[in-house]
Each structure stands twice: as structure tokens, then as C-alpha cells.
Design a protein around this motif. Structure first.
Motif, PDB file in Angstrom:
ATOM      1  N   ARG B  45       0.973  -1.061  -0.141  1.00  0.00           N
ATOM      2  CA  ARG B  45      -0.176  -0.085   0.119  1.00  0.00           C
ATOM      3  C   ARG B  45       0.924   1.231   0.006  1.00  0.00           C
ATOM      4  O   ARG B  45       0.579   2.204  -0.354  1.00  0.00           O
ATOM      5  CB  ARG B  45      -0.962  -0.100   1.488  1.00  0.00           C
ATOM      6  CG  ARG B  45      -2.028  -0.857   1.153  1.00  0.00           C
ATOM      7  CD  ARG B  45      -2.829  -0.861   2.216  1.00  0.00           C
ATOM      8  NE  ARG B  45      -4.195  -1.384   2.039  1.00  0.00           N
ATOM      9  CZ  ARG B  45      -5.234  -1.638   2.814  1.00  0.00           C
ATOM     10  NH1 ARG B  45      -5.100  -1.327   3.923  1.00  0.00           N
ATOM     11  NH2 ARG B  45      -6.401  -2.027   2.497  1.00  0.00           N
ATOM     12  N   ALA B  48       2.152   1.846  -3.666  1.00  0.00           N
ATOM     13  CA  ALA B  48       0.978   2.193  -4.515  1.00  0.00           C
ATOM     14  C   ALA B  48       0.601   3.588  -3.995  1.00  0.00           C
ATOM     15  O   ALA B  48      -0.197   4.379  -4.786  1.00  0.00           O
ATOM     16  CB  ALA B  48      -0.235   1.293  -4.485  1.00  0.00           C
ATOM     17  N   GLY B  49       0.925   4.171  -3.227  1.00  0.00           N
ATOM     18  CA  GLY B  49       0.683   5.402  -2.552  1.00  0.00           C
ATOM     19  C   GLY B  49      -0.528   5.636  -1.907  1.00  0.00           C
ATOM     20  O   GLY B  49      -1.142   6.668  -1.855  1.00  0.00           O
ATOM     21  N   TYR B  50      -1.167   4.564  -1.389  1.00  0.00           N
ATOM     22  CA  TYR B  50      -2.392   4.609  -0.780  1.00  0.00           C
ATOM     23  C   TYR B  50      -2.081   4.978   0.866  1.00  0.00           C
ATOM     24  O   TYR B  50      -2.934   5.485   1.326  1.00  0.00           O
ATOM     25  CB  TYR B  50      -2.974   3.283  -0.758  1.00  0.00           C
ATOM     26  CG  TYR B  50      -4.545   3.029  -0.320  1.00  0.00           C
ATOM     27  CD1 TYR B  50      -5.443   3.853  -0.692  1.00  0.00           C
ATOM     28  CD2 TYR B  50      -4.614   2.244   0.788  1.00  0.00           C
ATOM     29  CE1 TYR B  50      -6.767   3.699  -0.086  1.00  0.00           C
ATOM     30  CE2 TYR B  50      -6.089   2.048   1.595  1.00  0.00           C
ATOM     31  CZ  TYR B  50      -6.765   3.015   0.853  1.00  0.00           C
ATOM     32  OH  TYR B  50      -8.172   2.823   1.558  1.00  0.00           O
ATOM     33  N   HIS B  66       5.431   9.303  -2.022  1.00  0.00           N
ATOM     34  CA  HIS B  66       4.410  10.297  -1.514  1.00  0.00           C
ATOM     35  C   HIS B  66       4.599  11.878  -2.321  1.00  0.00           C
ATOM     36  O   HIS B  66       3.599  12.167  -2.205  1.00  0.00           O
ATOM     37  CB  HIS B  66       4.990  10.239  -0.344  1.00  0.00           C
ATOM     38  CG  HIS B  66       4.050  10.994   0.875  1.00  0.00           C
ATOM     39  ND1 HIS B  66       2.675  10.545   0.983  1.00  0.00           N
ATOM     40  CD2 HIS B  66       4.079  12.017   1.749  1.00  0.00           C
ATOM     41  CE1 HIS B  66       2.070  11.416   1.915  1.00  0.00           C
ATOM     42  NE2 HIS B  66       2.905  12.192   2.146  1.00  0.00           N
ATOM     43  N   SER B  69       3.180  11.966  -5.786  1.00  0.00           N
ATOM     44  CA  SER B  69       2.279  10.769  -5.802  1.00  0.00           C
ATOM     45  C   SER B  69       1.495  10.669  -7.034  1.00  0.00           C
ATOM     46  O   SER B  69       1.359   9.372  -7.873  1.00  0.00           O
ATOM     47  CB  SER B  69       1.066  10.854  -4.822  1.00  0.00           C
ATOM     48  OG  SER B  69       0.149   9.906  -4.624  1.00  0.00           O
ATOM     49  N   LEU B  70       1.174  11.417  -8.090  1.00  0.00           N
ATOM     50  CA  LEU B  70       0.206  11.727  -9.138  1.00  0.00           C
ATOM     51  C   LEU B  70       1.213  10.973 -10.339  1.00  0.00           C
ATOM     52  O   LEU B  70       0.859  10.071 -10.949  1.00  0.00           O
ATOM     53  CB  LEU B  70      -0.281  13.032  -9.693  1.00  0.00           C
ATOM     54  CG  LEU B  70      -1.533  13.260  -8.954  1.00  0.00           C
ATOM     55  CD1 LEU B  70      -2.031  14.729  -9.186  1.00  0.00           C
ATOM     56  CD2 LEU B  70      -2.575  12.329  -8.982  1.00  0.00           C
ATOM     57  N   ARG B  73       1.230   7.228  -9.594  1.00  0.00           N
ATOM     58  CA  ARG B  73       0.238   6.544  -9.833  1.00  0.00           C
ATOM     59  C   ARG B  73      -0.011   6.324 -11.604  1.00  0.00           C
ATOM     60  O   ARG B  73      -0.709   5.424 -11.795  1.00  0.00           O
ATOM     61  CB  ARG B  73      -1.086   7.422  -9.313  1.00  0.00           C
ATOM     62  CG  ARG B  73      -0.986   7.223  -7.861  1.00  0.00           C
ATOM     63  CD  ARG B  73      -2.337   7.676  -7.173  1.00  0.00           C
ATOM     64  NE  ARG B  73      -2.233   8.897  -6.109  1.00  0.00           N
ATOM     65  CZ  ARG B  73      -3.098   9.582  -5.864  1.00  0.00           C
ATOM     66  NH1 ARG B  73      -4.181   9.788  -6.434  1.00  0.00           N
ATOM     67  NH2 ARG B  73      -3.084  10.473  -4.554  1.00  0.00           N
ATOM     68  N   HIS B  74       0.613   7.172 -12.145  1.00  0.00           N
ATOM     69  CA  HIS B  74       0.525   7.002 -13.633  1.00  0.00           C
ATOM     70  C   HIS B  74       1.259   5.878 -13.978  1.00  0.00           C
ATOM     71  O   HIS B  74       1.061   5.462 -15.147  1.00  0.00           O
ATOM     72  CB  HIS B  74       0.923   8.592 -14.404  1.00  0.00           C
ATOM     73  CG  HIS B  74       0.055   9.224 -14.696  1.00  0.00           C
ATOM     74  ND1 HIS B  74      -0.979   9.300 -15.507  1.00  0.00           N
ATOM     75  CD2 HIS B  74      -0.021  10.578 -14.139  1.00  0.00           C
ATOM     76  CE1 HIS B  74      -1.727  10.290 -15.530  1.00  0.00           C
ATOM     77  NE2 HIS B  74      -1.249  10.963 -14.703  1.00  0.00           N
ATOM     78  N   TYR B  78      -1.920  -1.692  -9.944  1.00  0.00           N
ATOM     79  CA  TYR B  78      -1.899  -2.100  -8.497  1.00  0.00           C
ATOM     80  C   TYR B  78      -3.157  -3.129  -8.325  1.00  0.00           C
ATOM     81  O   TYR B  78      -4.187  -2.479  -8.548  1.00  0.00           O
ATOM     82  CB  TYR B  78      -2.072  -0.875  -7.573  1.00  0.00           C
ATOM     83  CG  TYR B  78      -2.259  -1.169  -5.981  1.00  0.00           C
ATOM     84  CD1 TYR B  78      -1.563  -2.256  -5.337  1.00  0.00           C
ATOM     85  CD2 TYR B  78      -3.014  -0.692  -5.196  1.00  0.00           C
ATOM     86  CE1 TYR B  78      -1.606  -2.454  -4.008  1.00  0.00           C
ATOM     87  CE2 TYR B  78      -3.274  -0.645  -3.856  1.00  0.00           C
ATOM     88  CZ  TYR B  78      -2.502  -1.843  -3.377  1.00  0.00           C
ATOM     89  OH  TYR B  78      -2.640  -2.002  -1.873  1.00  0.00           O
ATOM     90  N   VAL B  98     -11.743   1.848 -15.667  1.00  0.00           N
ATOM     91  CA  VAL B  98     -10.326   2.023 -15.194  1.00  0.00           C
ATOM     92  C   VAL B  98      -9.282   2.546 -16.159  1.00  0.00           C
ATOM     93  O   VAL B  98      -8.648   3.239 -15.713  1.00  0.00           O
ATOM     94  CB  VAL B  98     -10.007   0.686 -14.586  1.00  0.00           C
ATOM     95  CG1 VAL B  98      -8.316   0.499 -14.195  1.00  0.00           C
ATOM     96  CG2 VAL B  98     -10.804   0.052 -13.512  1.00  0.00           C
ATOM     97  N   LEU B 101      -9.671   6.201 -16.146  1.00  0.00           N
ATOM     98  CA  LEU B 101      -9.272   6.842 -14.929  1.00  0.00           C
ATOM     99  C   LEU B 101      -7.564   6.922 -14.843  1.00  0.00           C
ATOM    100  O   LEU B 101      -7.350   7.710 -14.252  1.00  0.00           O
ATOM    101  CB  LEU B 101      -9.789   5.826 -13.814  1.00  0.00           C
ATOM    102  CG  LEU B 101      -9.593   6.376 -12.466  1.00  0.00           C
ATOM    103  CD1 LEU B 101     -11.077   7.599 -12.521  1.00  0.00           C
ATOM    104  CD2 LEU B 101     -10.387   5.140 -11.608  1.00  0.00           C
ATOM    105  N   LYS B 102      -7.191   5.854 -15.471  1.00  0.00           N
ATOM    106  CA  LYS B 102      -5.433   5.925 -15.508  1.00  0.00           C
ATOM    107  C   LYS B 102      -5.082   6.850 -16.513  1.00  0.00           C
ATOM    108  O   LYS B 102      -3.724   6.683 -16.751  1.00  0.00           O
ATOM    109  CB  LYS B 102      -5.071   4.313 -15.665  1.00  0.00           C
ATOM    110  CG  LYS B 102      -5.574   3.452 -14.776  1.00  0.00           C
ATOM    111  CD  LYS B 102      -5.087   3.426 -13.414  1.00  0.00           C
ATOM    112  CE  LYS B 102      -5.355   2.306 -12.512  1.00  0.00           C
ATOM    113  NZ  LYS B 102      -4.843   2.467 -11.110  1.00  0.00           N
TER     114      LYS B 102
END
Lengths: 266, 325
Positions: B45, B48-50, B66, B69-70, B73-74, B78, B98, B101-102
Motif C-alpha cells: 500500500r 502504491a501511494g495509498y 509520497h 504521488s500522481l 500513480r500514472h 496495483y 479503469v 481513470l488511469k
């Protein structure tokens, strides 16, 4: 920027689709149409309806100022609608985040290249558009009834009134979305939202009891008085600002609450 | 590609992971192996930046998970521990969602979704509502979700959980086929999975990485502890000193301890590394008048490596605690 817009659209489409695929949403819509139809007919044609009242007064020869049936009808009807959505909208907004939390899909959203703001805005747009779709059939039968009005009424008035209804709904849904982001129980979210909205609905009643500067400030927070302004055809900037503020507040708090969730959750 | 340095996460006052550090080279598959509750999911997690880490850094493709993060996430796909599925969507609809979204460009949406569906063997289910799918299919949809946008790095948290043996093999082959173009980190508590799919293994136990190596090296590391196990009839005590004095024998272990004659006992021999005292052992036992019923080589499996690494760790900490008390 383009990416953010396409993200918002993706969330919006998904949310709207899920409403159109959800039996609960149809149930809410059905109840809404049933009750609104019932009130429309009884306000207009019922034994205590506007037309009867006017006819009675004329029969008894009571001297009274002429009644504009069309405007009275709109005011009455939309007043009832405002109260009705108070009960129904928390059901539409309850699952917005609570379901995502429960299903674990929030983890997907939170690890995708989307900001919390974009997610919240997309979701809000989705549910507001669904509500707008619920309102459209009302417009049709109102249009039929009002087309018989003599003298013909200014179409701006009913349009403004319904825009007011949708703005009111957007404000309630936005706050409901925030409440939904606080819990993973949909039912709890619905109950809390209802309590919160009920409180905001009646703040002007509370305000008149409190009095003083505090009362005055409270009176300005009332959803009801702002809604009534718009229903009466008064395009009042302060009402628009109030609704916009509630919508923004809901979005802001939602984004914050989802952000903080990541820091507290195991 | 993935660099993790001195990562710590504290929930309340409980440290969940401590000083976790490892790197994954581009195109490599790293297995993140550990018992349940060792901190695998937490590490995933954070990557994955969660979840934010309490201290330490993790970088994917040069971006801090951190701070940027964006950007991270690109570049990641995950698969969370619980499949993140919208039950009211069709498989295809969900994957389109999805992909959008990605940030997949509108022009290549259809192509990417189709390829993910094909890769995960979902073609015949693509119009089916996810609600109607079995657990195995749902897991495949969640894997498709993680690879649909063709990310350079893929993080899979327990990818084969809930699948039947045939599906497990399919998923493992799928993961292997993704290596090379993609960098993969997968967590699991199933050992064969690691030896079958991963180039390297990081073993985590009670929040600490206790070993990082290739599966082969880890096994070789314990090869020295391979030995002999014999089942004998008679009193093995008679033979104990003779066995201990043999060349190439480092230790002798007898169980059960006080054996009566006429009962069977087990003798475990650990040889000196490199020595093969097999036939002397057998001769000695027979000279001592014991009946030899079974004799076999014991080779450490990855399970032994795993157990040794994870249990020594807890034994050490247990001793420490005892001393502190």
C-alpha cells in the motif's frame, strides 16, 4: 488540465451508469414521481385545491383580490417538492463513498492518477444529473397544466423555480456525499445526512428563537428561505451564493475526509 | 525501477514494518514473501501511494511515492488485497472505466482493454456483470484492472488468492509473460509461487526484511543443513558416540530421547559441509546391531528456508524480550 476533465468525465459516467443500473435509484425515482404526481393533482384539482378555493370564493361572492392560479400552483407544488427531496436525497447520496469504502474500490480510486477533488466532483455531477432526470417528467406535466393559464405565464418563472430545486438538491447531495465519505455504512450515512439537512432546513425557525446577531447569522444559513426566494421567481444573488457555498463546502470536506482516511486507516 | 529505503510504518504505537529496504531492477519479478500479518500488504500500500510511510522513502521510476504521488500513480498498476470491483458493471465496462481513470488516451482505449481481456482470458465473460462472476474470474478481472493501462511497474498483492489450481498456473504464466516489459512486485505467502515465478525473493517477517536473494541462492544457503534421517530399531544410544566420531559428521540428534530397545527411533545426522558420510553411517548402525528400516537424504525446501528465516527471527526477538524481563 485536459486529463483532469477527462477523469471527472470518467467518474461522472460511471456514477451515472451505476444509478441507472441500481434498483434502489429507480425506487427512489418511482416514489418521487408518485408523491409529486399526487400532490400536483390534489393541489390543482383536489377538494381543497386552488381551483376549488377560487370557485368557492366566487360563488360566495367574497370580495377578494384576484388569485393567480398558475403562480400559486407553482409555489405550492415546489414548496412540497422541496420538502420531499429532503427525505429522498439522502438515499441517493448515501452510497456515494460508503459503498466504495465497503467494497474496497476506494483503494482503486486512491491509487489512480486522479485527485480527490476530481473524484468528488465527478460523483456529485453524476448524482445531480440523475436527480435532474427525475425532475424532467414533472416539467412535462406542469407545462401541460400551465399552458392553459390565462394570461400566459412567463416561462422564466417555472424554469428558475426548478433550477432552484436542482440547486437545492445539489447542495443537499454535496453535503450527503461528505457524510457518506465518513462511514462505510450506507444506512448510517443516510440517517446522518437526513439529520444534517433537516437542521439546515429549519435554521431560520431556530434563528427566530435565538435572536440577536447569532440568530441573524443562522437565518442566512437556512436552505428553506433561499429556496423559497428562487421558487417565488426572485433571482436573489445571496441565495445562489448560499447554495454554491454548500456545494463547495461538501466537495471540499469530501476531498479532505478522503485524504485523511489514508492517514488513519490500517 | 523500484527503490525502497529504510521504510517504516507505525500504526498508533505498533511498528508494522521496520527499516524495509530492497530494490527491484527494471523487468524483474520480485516476490515479497512472508507469513500473514508480516507487513506485506502495508508495504504494498505504501508503494502504491495509498498509505504514507512514517519514515523512509520509496521511489518508483525515480519518483517518490509520497512527494510525486500522481506521477507514480500514472506509472503503476496495483492489485489490492481485496479485489476493487464495481459489481454492477460488466467486465468490459469496468475495464474501460479503469483505463480512462488511469489516463489512457481515447484513441487506444479499445485496443488496451481488448488486450487486457485477452491476456487474462476473459474474452467470453466480457459482457457479463461482475456480480455474476465466480471468485476466480473476479480475481482475473482485478488483475486485468492492474495491467490495462500497460504500466511500467505492477504491484500485485496476493494475486493468486482464491483461484483453483488450474487458474493459479494460468495467472503465474500471465505474470511471467509480463516480466521484461514490466517490473513486477508480488506479495504472497505461498512458497512455490515464489520459486516458480520470481527472479528474486525478499522474505519479510514481523515487519523486517530478513533475506533478499534469488530463490536458488536461498535454497543453496541452507544446503549445508541438508542431512540424513534414519529410522532404526533398537537402542540408538549404543551407536551415538560411534556416529559422532565418524569423519564428516557434525552432529547427531536422536528422537525420541530415552528409547527402549525394541522400539523404533529416528536419528538425524547433520554432516560437515561437503562431506557425504552415507555409507559409513549405514555400516556403523549395522555394526552396532541396530535394525535399519529407512535411510534418506533430507534436502531443504524453500519452506525450510522460509521457516528458518522467519522462526529464527522470532526466537531471537523472544530471547531478547525474555532477557529484558
Amino acid at each position: 488540465m485536459r486529463l483532469i476533465v477527462s477523469n471527472i468525465i470518467a467518474i461522472f459516467r460511471k456514477e451515472l451508469q451505476s444509478y441507472f443500473a441500481s434498483p434502489l435509484a429507480y425506487l427512489v425515482a418511482a416514489v418521487f414521481w408518485l408523491i409529486s404526481g399526487f400532490f400536483f393533482v390534489s393541489i390543482l384539482l383536489g377538494p381543497d385545491g386552488i381551483i376549488q378555493q377560487v370557485a368557492q370564493k366566487e360563488q360566495m361572492g367574497v370580495p377578494s383580490p384576484p388569485v393567480d392560479v398558475a403562480y400559486r400552483l407553482l409555489q405550492f407544488f415546489l414548496g412540497v417538492m422541496g420538502a420531499l427531496v429532503l427525505f429522498l436525497l439522502p438515499i441517493l447520496s448515501m452510497g456515494l463513498y460508503a459503498e466504495e469504502r465497503k467494497r474496497g474500490t476506494l483503494e482503486l480510486l486512491a491509487t489512480s492518477p486522479v485527485t480527490n477533488w476530481a473524484v468528488a466532483l465527478g460523483k456529485l455531477l453524476g448524482v445531480v444529473v440523475f436527480f435532474t432526470a427525475m425532475v424532467i417528467p414533472l416539467l412535462i406535466y406542469e407545462a401541460i397544466a400551465l399552458s392553459a393559464a390565462n394570461p400566459p405565464i412567463d416561462p422564466g418563472v417555472p424554469l428558475l423555480a426548478h433550477a432552484g430545486l436542482i440547486l437545492l438538491a445539489a447542495a443537499i447531495l454535496s453535503l450527503g456525499m461528505f457524510v457518506s465519505s465518513l462511514t462505510d455504512s450506507s444506512i448510517l450515512a443516510a440517517i446522518l445526512t437526513f439529520a444534517l439537512v433537516l437542521f439546515l432546513w429549519v435554521t431560520d425557525l431556530i434563528a427566530s428563537r435565538v435572536g440577536g446577531p447569532l440568530g441573524e447569522a443562522l437565518a442566512h444559513l437556512s436552505l428553506l428561505s433561499s429556496y423559497n426566494n428562487l421558487v417565488q421567481g426572485v433571482l436573489d444573488t445571496s441565495s445562489l451564493v448560499l447554495f454554491a457555498s454548500y456545494i463547495f463546502l461538501g466537495l471540499f470536506l469530501t476531498a479532505q475526509s478522503i485524504d485523511s482516511l489514508r492517514f488513519t486507516r490500517r | 525501477m523500484i527503490e525502497v529505503e529504510r521504510l517504516n510504518k507505525v500504526f498508533g504505537s505498533t511498528p508494522v514494518i521496520q527499516d524495509v529496504a530492497f530494490t527491484v531492477e527494471a523487468g524483474e519479478i520480485l516476490g515479497f514473501l512472508g507469513p500473514n500479518g508480516a507487513g506485506k500488504t502495508t508495504t504494498m500500500r505504501i508503494l502504491a501511494g495509498y498509505l504514507p510511510a512514517t519514515s523512509g522513502t520509496a521511489r518508483i521510476a525515480g519518483y517518490d511515492v509520497h512527494e510525486d504521488s500522481l506521477a507514480v500513480r500514472h506509472r503503476i498498476g496495483y492489485l489490492p488485497e481485496n479485489p476493487p470491483l464495481y459489481l454492477d458493471m460488466t467486465v468490459e465496462g469496468f475495464l474501460y472505466f479503469v483505463a480512462r481513470l488511469k489516463g489512457v488516451a481515447a484513441g487506444s482505449l479499445a485496443e488496451k482493454v481488448t488486450s487486457a481481456i485477452k491476456r487474462c482470458n476473459l474474452t467470453e465473460k466480457r459482457k457479463v456483470l461482475i456480480r455474476k462472476l465466480s471468485k476466480g474470474y473476479r480475481q482475473r478481472v482485478s488483475i486485468a484492472q492492474a495491467i490495462v493501462h500497460d504500466p511500467p511497474a505492477i504491484i500485485l498483492d496476493e494475486p493468486t488468492i482464491g483461484l483453483d489450481p488450474r487458474q493459479i498456473i494460468e495467472v503465474r504464466n500471465l505474470i511471467k509473460s509480463l516480466a521484461g516489459e514490466h517490473t513486477i512486485i508480488l506479495s504472497t505467502h505461498i512458497l512455490p509461487e515464489v520459486s516458480m515465478t520470481c527472479d528474486r525473493v525478499a522474505i519479510i517477517s514481523s515487519g523486517k526484511v530478513v533475506a533478499t536473494n534469488t530463490p536458488e541462492n536461498l535454497r543453496a544457503q541452507l544446503e549445508s543443513t541438508s542431512g540424513y534421517e534414519m529410522e532404526v530399531e533398537g537402542n540408538p544410544r549404543k551407536a551415538q558416540s560411534m556416529l559422532e566420531n565418524l569423519r564428516g559428521v557434525s552432529s547427531v540428534e536422536i528422537s525420541p530421547n530415552g528409547t527402549q530397545s525394541g522400539e523404533r527411533a529416528f536419528i538425524r545426522i547433520i554432516p560437515v559441509p561437503g562431506a557425504e558420510p552415507g555409507h559409513e553411517l549405514a555400516a556403523t548402525l549395522i555394526d552396532a546391531g541396530l535394525g535399519l528400516y529407512e535411510m534418506r537424504r533430507t534436502r531443504p525446501t524453500l519452506e525450510d528456508v522460509f521457516l528458518e528465516l522467519t522462526t529464527t527471527e522470532s526466537a531471537v526477538t523472544g530471547e531478547k524480550q525474555a532477557m529484558e524481563e
